[in-house]
Design an enzyme around this catalytic site. Structure first.
Site, PDB file in Angstrom:
ATOM      1  CB  VAL A  97      73.486  11.289 -27.023  1.00  6.47           C
ATOM      2  CG1 VAL A  97      73.893  12.624 -27.619  1.00  6.47           C
ATOM      3  CG2 VAL A  97      71.969  11.208 -26.850  1.00  6.47           C
ATOM      4  CB  CYS A  98      78.036  11.173 -30.371  1.00 11.05           C
ATOM      5  SG  CYS A  98      79.807  11.481 -30.479  1.00 11.05           S
ATOM      6  CB  VAL A  99      80.187  11.050 -24.897  1.00 12.68           C
ATOM      7  CG1 VAL A  99      81.475  10.531 -25.505  1.00 12.68           C
ATOM      8  CG2 VAL A  99      80.461  11.806 -23.607  1.00 12.68           C
TER       9      VAL A  99
END
Length: 147
Positions: A97-99
């Site tokens: 997941v994109c932080v």
């Protein structure tokens, strides 16, 4: 030898496309496992390189909500988070997941909570927070399917 696609999931988990993305991933993984099993039965040879066959998934934007373990679903709504977690268990699938999109939506793991002085964490099991460099690496050699 063909490389498995990258599923870039950008829609909120309540959107119908979220279930379509899961359905595609599940069908792809099951189909690949069936072909792999048939190949092993018929030829007793080693299977193709795992990186060529392994489906890649990346959650970006509103799809980061899928990784929120505190997201509640009523009984009549399918919990897409649990469905993705079942693929982690069954197929050893990574769920990055994109932080930055996760943090901006209130989703954090323990490391980022400490770093940004947040109270607690809520990243669902099986998901991991990663930078956009991970997405760039995945995109460099794969077909991209966006949901």
């Amino acid at each position: 030898m063909t490389t498995a696609p990258l599923l870039l999931i950008t829609c909120d988990p309540s959107h119908p496309l979220a279930m379509m993305a899961f359905g595609f991933a599940k069908a792809y993984l099951e189909s690949h496992n069936n072909k792999e099993n048939d190949s092993q039965k018929n030829s007793n040879q080693e299977t193709s390189n795992e990186t060529d066959a392994k489906l890649a998934v990346f959650f970006y934007g509103d799809a980061a909500q899928t990784a929120n373990r505190l997201r509640w679903q009523s009984a009549e709504v399918t919990d897409v988070t649990k469905l993705w977690q079942s693929l982690v268990e069954k197929h050893n699938l990574a769920l990055p997941v994109c932080v930055s999109t996760a943090l901006s939506r209130g989703i954090s793991d323990s490391d980022n909570s400490r770093r940004h002085e947040l109270i607690g964490d809520n990243l669902a099991e099986g998901f991991s927070l990663v930078g956009l460099g991970e997405l760039a690496t995945l995109m460099s050699s794969r077909r991209l399917l966006q949901f």
